[in-house]
Design a protein around this motif. Structure first.
Motif: not given
Length: 116
Positions: A12-13, A40, A88, A105
């Protein structure tokens, strides 16, 4: 921030567009750093701020945080700058004046992986 970039991309970004947002970042950045999901990167896009936003972001010593500085392009331009910098598979946006629940998240990743 001149931290070496990890060669393994995160799942994840997280992108925080920030224009003169130094008064909000002491709350919004920790709301990302305390997530139960930890795979992330956090990209803060300083969109031409004049209030010390970039300097504040540099005070964090966390390799997951990256600062992108650009001339002011507005909210869409800051988000696009964050997208360009993102590594990500998933991109999550957090406005600088907003906060996340600690499991945000984790819940979103679980849903996205269950419903590809």
């Amino acid at each position: 921030m001149n931290t070496p970039v990890n060669t393994v991309p995160p799942l994840v970004s997280v992108v925080i567009p920030a224009y003169n947002a130094v008064r909000f970042l002491p709350d919004s950045i920790p709301s990302v750093l305390t997530q139960t999901w930890t795979d992330y990167e956090l990209i803060v896009v300083d969109d031409g701020s004049t209030d010390g936003t970039a300097a504040f972001v540099r005070t964090f010593d966390d390799p997951r945080i990256r600062l992108v500085s650009q001339s002011n392009r507005g909210l869409a331009g800051a988000r696009n700058g964050g997208i360009r910098a993102a590594r990500g598979r998933y991109i999550a946006f957090l406005d600088a004046d907003d906060l996340w629940h600690p499991e945000k998240l984790a819940r979103h990743v679980q849903h996205l992986q269950a419903q590809p």
